[in-house]
Write a protein that holds these residues in place. Sequence first.
Motif, PDB file in Angstrom:
ATOM      1  N   ILE A   9       0.838  -1.199   0.000  1.00  0.00           N
ATOM      2  CA  ILE A   9       0.000   0.000   0.000  1.00  0.00           C
ATOM      3  C   ILE A   9       0.875   1.252   0.000  1.00  0.00           C
ATOM      4  N   LEU A  10       1.927   1.250   0.825  1.00  0.00           N
ATOM      5  CA  LEU A  10       2.855   2.392   0.868  1.00  0.00           C
ATOM      6  C   LEU A  10       3.518   2.598  -0.493  1.00  0.00           C
ATOM      7  N   LEU A  11       3.953   1.510  -1.105  1.00  0.00           N
ATOM      8  CA  LEU A  11       4.625   1.611  -2.398  1.00  0.00           C
ATOM      9  C   LEU A  11       3.672   2.119  -3.471  1.00  0.00           C
ATOM     10  N   ALA A  12       2.456   1.601  -3.478  1.00  0.00           N
ATOM     11  CA  ALA A  12       1.478   2.026  -4.481  1.00  0.00           C
ATOM     12  C   ALA A  12       1.145   3.509  -4.328  1.00  0.00           C
ATOM     13  N   VAL A  13       0.986   3.964  -3.100  1.00  0.00           N
ATOM     14  CA  VAL A  13       0.678   5.374  -2.854  1.00  0.00           C
ATOM     15  C   VAL A  13       1.851   6.251  -3.278  1.00  0.00           C
ATOM     16  N   THR A  14       3.074   5.802  -2.992  1.00  0.00           N
ATOM     17  CA  THR A  14       4.259   6.577  -3.379  1.00  0.00           C
ATOM     18  C   THR A  14       4.357   6.716  -4.892  1.00  0.00           C
ATOM     19  N   LEU A  15       4.157   5.615  -5.600  1.00  0.00           N
ATOM     20  CA  LEU A  15       4.205   5.660  -7.061  1.00  0.00           C
ATOM     21  C   LEU A  15       3.081   6.513  -7.629  1.00  0.00           C
ATOM     22  N   ARG A  16       1.908   6.425  -7.001  1.00  0.00           N
ATOM     23  CA  ARG A  16       0.772   7.218  -7.457  1.00  0.00           C
ATOM     24  C   ARG A  16       1.031   8.713  -7.263  1.00  0.00           C
ATOM     25  N   ASN A  17       1.575   9.091  -6.094  1.00  0.00           N
ATOM     26  CA  ASN A  17       1.853  10.500  -5.836  1.00  0.00           C
ATOM     27  C   ASN A  17       2.997  11.013  -6.699  1.00  0.00           C
ATOM     28  N   CYS A  18       3.960  10.141  -6.964  1.00  0.00           N
ATOM     29  CA  CYS A  18       5.058  10.523  -7.852  1.00  0.00           C
ATOM     30  C   CYS A  18       4.525  10.800  -9.256  1.00  0.00           C
ATOM     31  N   ALA A  19       3.632   9.929  -9.737  1.00  0.00           N
ATOM     32  CA  ALA A  19       3.019  10.149 -11.047  1.00  0.00           C
ATOM     33  C   ALA A  19       2.213  11.439 -11.056  1.00  0.00           C
ATOM     34  N   HIS A  20       1.463  11.685  -9.977  1.00  0.00           N
ATOM     35  CA  HIS A  20       0.665  12.907  -9.863  1.00  0.00           C
ATOM     36  C   HIS A  20       1.577  14.137  -9.929  1.00  0.00           C
ATOM     37  N   PHE A  21       2.711  14.065  -9.247  1.00  0.00           N
ATOM     38  CA  PHE A  21       3.652  15.186  -9.210  1.00  0.00           C
ATOM     39  C   PHE A  21       4.158  15.531 -10.606  1.00  0.00           C
ATOM     40  N   PHE A  22       4.303  14.509 -11.453  1.00  0.00           N
ATOM     41  CA  PHE A  22       4.815  14.732 -12.803  1.00  0.00           C
ATOM     42  C   PHE A  22       3.698  14.784 -13.848  1.00  0.00           C
ATOM     43  N   GLY A  23       2.482  15.049 -13.395  1.00  0.00           N
ATOM     44  CA  GLY A  23       1.420  15.365 -14.341  1.00  0.00           C
ATOM     45  C   GLY A  23       0.540  14.225 -14.771  1.00  0.00           C
ATOM     46  N   ILE A  24       0.806  12.978 -14.324  1.00  0.00           N
ATOM     47  CA  ILE A  24      -0.086  11.865 -14.652  1.00  0.00           C
ATOM     48  C   ILE A  24      -1.111  11.792 -13.536  1.00  0.00           C
ATOM     49  N   ILE A  25      -2.195  12.529 -13.700  1.00  0.00           N
ATOM     50  CA  ILE A  25      -3.164  12.726 -12.632  1.00  0.00           C
ATOM     51  C   ILE A  25      -4.364  11.815 -12.862  1.00  0.00           C
ATOM     52  N   SER A  26      -4.558  10.876 -11.955  1.00  0.00           N
ATOM     53  CA  SER A  26      -5.701   9.968 -12.036  1.00  0.00           C
ATOM     54  C   SER A  26      -6.042   9.492 -10.637  1.00  0.00           C
ATOM     55  N   ASP A  27      -7.208   8.921 -10.483  1.00  0.00           N
ATOM     56  CA  ASP A  27      -7.677   8.467  -9.184  1.00  0.00           C
ATOM     57  C   ASP A  27      -7.496   6.956  -9.062  1.00  0.00           C
ATOM     58  N   PHE A  28      -6.299   6.466  -9.448  1.00  0.00           N
ATOM     59  CA  PHE A  28      -6.144   5.024  -9.551  1.00  0.00           C
ATOM     60  C   PHE A  28      -6.145   4.334  -8.185  1.00  0.00           C
ATOM     61  N   THR A  29      -5.777   5.033  -7.107  1.00  0.00           N
ATOM     62  CA  THR A  29      -5.769   4.369  -5.800  1.00  0.00           C
ATOM     63  C   THR A  29      -7.173   3.942  -5.402  1.00  0.00           C
ATOM     64  N   ASN A  30      -8.148   4.822  -5.578  1.00  0.00           N
ATOM     65  CA  ASN A  30      -9.525   4.454  -5.271  1.00  0.00           C
ATOM     66  C   ASN A  30     -10.042   3.404  -6.249  1.00  0.00           C
ATOM     67  N   THR A  31      -9.654   3.531  -7.525  1.00  0.00           N
ATOM     68  CA  THR A  31     -10.102   2.563  -8.522  1.00  0.00           C
ATOM     69  C   THR A  31      -9.566   1.174  -8.203  1.00  0.00           C
ATOM     70  N   ILE A  32      -8.289   1.111  -7.842  1.00  0.00           N
ATOM     71  CA  ILE A  32      -7.689  -0.172  -7.477  1.00  0.00           C
ATOM     72  C   ILE A  32      -8.290  -0.692  -6.181  1.00  0.00           C
ATOM     73  N   ALA A  33      -8.472   0.204  -5.204  1.00  0.00           N
ATOM     74  CA  ALA A  33      -9.011  -0.220  -3.910  1.00  0.00           C
ATOM     75  C   ALA A  33     -10.382  -0.884  -4.068  1.00  0.00           C
ATOM     76  N   ASN A  34     -11.162  -0.407  -5.034  1.00  0.00           N
ATOM     77  CA  ASN A  34     -12.500  -0.977  -5.236  1.00  0.00           C
ATOM     78  C   ASN A  34     -12.452  -2.407  -5.779  1.00  0.00           C
ATOM     79  N   GLN A  35     -11.281  -2.838  -6.262  1.00  0.00           N
ATOM     80  CA  GLN A  35     -11.166  -4.183  -6.818  1.00  0.00           C
ATOM     81  C   GLN A  35     -10.800  -5.223  -5.758  1.00  0.00           C
ATOM     82  N   PHE A  36     -10.544  -4.780  -4.531  1.00  0.00           N
ATOM     83  CA  PHE A  36     -10.222  -5.709  -3.460  1.00  0.00           C
ATOM     84  C   PHE A  36     -11.474  -5.996  -2.638  1.00  0.00           C
ATOM     85  N   PRO A  37     -11.567  -7.204  -2.062  1.00  0.00           N
ATOM     86  CA  PRO A  37     -12.767  -7.565  -1.291  1.00  0.00           C
ATOM     87  C   PRO A  37     -12.772  -7.021   0.125  1.00  0.00           C
ATOM     88  N   ASP A  38     -11.663  -6.358   0.549  1.00  0.00           N
ATOM     89  CA  ASP A  38     -11.540  -6.009   1.964  1.00  0.00           C
ATOM     90  C   ASP A  38     -12.572  -4.991   2.431  1.00  0.00           C
TER      91      ASP A  38
END
Length: 316
Positions: free
Chosen positions: A115-144
């Motif tokens: 989770i930490l790694l995914a968030v870091t990569l997501r924020n790094c992408a956001h910082f460089f202009g690849i802006i998407s809501d992939f953390t929530n999209t991915i989170a919705n694919q888990f049964p937890d």
Amino acid sequence: TTRYLAGLTSLTIYFLLITETSPSLNLLQISESSGNLLLPIIVGLIIGFCFTKLQAHSHTSFGNNWPTILTLFIFILLIGGLSLTVHQTQYYASFFYQQISTLLNIGAHPSFLKILLAVTLRNCAHFFGIISDFTNTIANQFPDQGANLAYVIAHHNLWKIPYPITFHSLYNSYGMLGGNGMLLALNPTLLFKIKNKRMQFAARLSLGQTLFDQGGTLLFGIPVLFNPILLIPFLLAPLISMMLGYLFIMTKLVPPATYIIPHATPGILRAFLGTSGDWRALLLSLACLAISSAIYYPFINLINRAINEQGDVNHG
């Protein structure tokens, strides 16, 4: 004059990229198409650089130098066409999303470190202009999250849910107050510390927005995106906040946030409401906010020092 002309040209191409890559011209699809800013920003930098070079090598004004105008026009057409072709594929954003999905092994509950790694990569992408809501999209694919809600409905107990550590209980609740990069912590730090008047104005203008996790004014008004000084705190503040949340949840000092809270809810209240109004979650959110502000503080000092060295304090 050259700077304004370059800016208007870049803005025109950006809007062409948005409208041409949107399936239709409704606001939702235009908003989705405008999210990936990496290529438009690169195009803008190239155009600005070329305008400057052409102006520097032109011994007459643009109005009397038709070869320069024609060369510039052809170059803009080439850059715009190439950008449109690449932007239509959206390959870089899709590739990034696919790699994160593979990393997390969709279908299996992700570990805390993933989770930490995914968030870091997501924020790094956001910082460089690849802006998407992939953390929530991915989170919705888990049964937890569904399993947690089902348990709470059946047992009315947040302390014994099957998956206390999730994207929602860590990142959404404690790691993205004010949006990605903990911008709600950056905003007051700028208000009280930054010396540049333009940046102060952007911070004042965006304060109400960051309370509701809308940090666009800060991202572009400071700017935060592509700002090397702010990259470290932009990535570090969410991680420290999530680690603090993990520690308090695993030691049973704070119940995990389980209830899904609407996006328009102020970020500082997300954990409080997600735990059915537990005041300890609110105190933890405030602690994460304070620690994140402390993380941003020395980097704002670096910005002030850079401004002083450039002699721009009185012109901001």
